[in-house]
Design an enzyme around this catalytic site. Structure first.
Site, PDB file in Angstrom:
ATOM      1  N   ASN A 153       0.831  -1.207   0.000  1.00 58.20           N
ATOM      2  CA  ASN A 153       0.000   0.000   0.000  1.00 58.20           C
ATOM      3  C   ASN A 153       0.864   1.255   0.000  1.00 58.20           C
ATOM      4  O   ASN A 153       0.588   2.219  -0.729  1.00 58.20           O
ATOM      5  CB  ASN A 153      -0.923   0.004   1.228  1.00 58.20           C
ATOM      6  CG  ASN A 153      -2.176  -0.829   1.017  1.00 58.20           C
ATOM      7  OD1 ASN A 153      -2.619  -1.000  -0.118  1.00 58.20           O
ATOM      8  ND2 ASN A 153      -2.725  -1.360   2.091  1.00 58.20           N
ATOM      9  N   ASP A 195      -5.706  -2.825  -3.234  1.00 56.48           N
ATOM     10  CA  ASP A 195      -7.036  -3.421  -3.479  1.00 56.48           C
ATOM     11  C   ASP A 195      -6.968  -4.438  -4.614  1.00 56.48           C
ATOM     12  O   ASP A 195      -7.609  -5.496  -4.561  1.00 56.48           O
ATOM     13  CB  ASP A 195      -8.045  -2.324  -3.832  1.00 56.48           C
ATOM     14  CG  ASP A 195      -8.387  -1.448  -2.633  1.00 56.48           C
ATOM     15  OD1 ASP A 195      -8.056  -1.849  -1.489  1.00 56.48           O
ATOM     16  OD2 ASP A 195      -8.974  -0.362  -2.849  1.00 56.48           O
ATOM     17  N   GLU A 205      -5.920  -7.759   5.420  1.00 58.44           N
ATOM     18  CA  GLU A 205      -5.255  -8.689   4.508  1.00 58.44           C
ATOM     19  C   GLU A 205      -5.236 -10.091   5.073  1.00 58.44           C
ATOM     20  O   GLU A 205      -4.410 -10.919   4.693  1.00 58.44           O
ATOM     21  CB  GLU A 205      -3.815  -8.219   4.219  1.00 58.44           C
ATOM     22  CG  GLU A 205      -2.838  -8.326   5.368  1.00 58.44           C
ATOM     23  CD  GLU A 205      -2.899  -7.154   6.350  1.00 58.44           C
ATOM     24  OE1 GLU A 205      -1.999  -7.054   7.180  1.00 58.44           O
ATOM     25  OE2 GLU A 205      -3.838  -6.329   6.271  1.00 58.44           O
TER      26      GLU A 205
END
Length: 388
Positions: free
Chosen positions: A262, A271, A297
């Site tokens: 990220n 995503d 996650e």
């Protein structure tokens, strides 16, 4: 959302219109039936009174003969019969008496008032002659009304009854046909409402119910079941495994260094990684296996019927597939997996998942991108003393 609202508005408007139409048709059927009942009652009353006119004409003739032969007791019954026949005649031709509310029809009026020998004049002449005889003992009056009763009056009264009966039957047939038409329209409306309103409405409700169920049980990003769905169905799978004496294994999967993905590539790429993982894991699992997204996650997998060997086989297959996957636009990623199998001492799904979580912790501590199995610890024998 706007399109859905428009559809709902149209369905609601159609439903209200259909209900209003049904209500109007139902009211029409009620009024029609009420009219049928009223018509039948009026027709029965008219036919009864018209038929009684025939009987009264013959009774007057017989009572007149008795009085002519010297029976004075026949005078008052004769006058009463004359009065009743005259009142009945007025009710037939004018209405508003003896339960008759409707005036004569055109056909009946023609029979009573038209032609060379109208029935109304004949009846009133007959009654006048009979009354004159009853009061004055006029022999000529007796001859005239007695002859009329036997010849001209009775057939004309019979014809009047036939006219009333035919009109009553005609009105009844017309009302029955009208009732059938209204009933057909009502049934057609109900059918159209079922096809064009209720069916689309039920379809929409089923669609919305499915959407609500998905919102309540599915993860919006990956499309996988959420934690609630997994826990509810996982408890059921655990109960079934214990009841049937079969194995049940649990895998906890954590995507390695997801925060770094990220931070480096952005949340949109993160995503995309989660979506790609969901595609790969669904291609790996068997029908009947359960999976749910339990965190950002983190994912949990339940494998009904799989023991330690089966759990390790599935876990390693999934790990290798993730490591080897190369999808354009998605950075390479791996996962650490903790595995365990249900044991008799587990009090519920939480114990099973807790042990898998411990195995996952070990797998991450050993360098990630690996599978670790955590077996249940055997119970300590009684009397054993733990050594610090």
């Amino acid at each position: 959302m706007t399109a859905d609202r428009n559809v709902v508005s149209r369905l609601t408007a159609g439903y209200v219109i259909a209900l209003t139409l049904i209500a109007l048709l139902s009211g029409g059927v009620h009024l029609l039936l009420d009219n049928v009942i009223t018509e039948q009652r009026d027709a029965a009353t008219i036919i009864n009174i018209a038929g009684r006119q025939r009987m009264l004409s013959q009774r007057i003739a017989l009572l007149g003969t008795d009085l002519r032969q010297g029976d004075e007791t026949a005078r008052q019954p004769l006058l009463d019969a004359i009065t009743l026949m005259r009142r009945s005649q007025d009710a037939l031709v004018q209405g508003n008496d003896l339960g008759i509310s409707n005036p004569l029809s055109a056909r009946a009026r023609a029979h009573y008032f038209d032609g060379p020998a109208p029935l109304d004049i004949n009846v009133r002449t007959f009654l006048g002659e009979a009354e004159r005889f009853a009061i004055n003992r006029d022999e000529l009056a007796y001859q005239r009304f007695h002859t009329a009763a036997r010849t001209t009056l009775l057939p004309a009264l019979d014809q009047a009854v036939s006219i009333f009966e035919a009109e009553a039957n005609g009105r009844t047939r017309w009302l029955q046909q009208a009732q059938q038409v209204v009933l057909a329209i009502l049934l057609t409306t109900l059918l159209a409402e079922a096809v064009f309103i209720f069916r689309p409405m039920v379809t929409r409700i089923r669609l919305y119910a499915g959407r609500l169920f998905d919102l309540a049980t599915r993860d919006g990003l990956t499309g996988l079941p959420n934690r609630r769905y997994l826990m509810d169905n996982g408890e059921a799978a655990l109960i079934q495994a214990r009841r049937e004496g079969t194995d049940l294994s649990c895998l906890l999967v954590d995507l390695d260094h997801f925060k770094a993905i990220n931070d480096t590539h952005g949340h949109a790429t993160g995503d995309a990684v989660l979506v790609r993982f969901s595609e790969l894991v669904q291609a790996t699992l068997r029908q009947g296996d359960l999976i749910g997204r339990t965190g950002g996650e983190e994912f949990a997998i339940l494998l009904p019927g799989a023991g330690e060997a089966g759990a390790l086989l599935v876990a390693e297959k999934l790990r290798a597939m993730l490591e080897a996957d190369r999808r354009e636009g998605v950075p390479a990623f791996t996962a650490s997996i903790g595995a365990t199998t249900l044991c008799p001492d587990d009090r519920g799904l939480a114990d099973l998942m807790s042990r898998a979580d411990a195995a996952l912790y070990v797998a991450k501590g050993l360098g990630r991108n690996r599978v670790r199995f955590e077996a249940a610890r055997p119970p300590e024998p009684r009397g054993a003393v733990s050594v610090a």
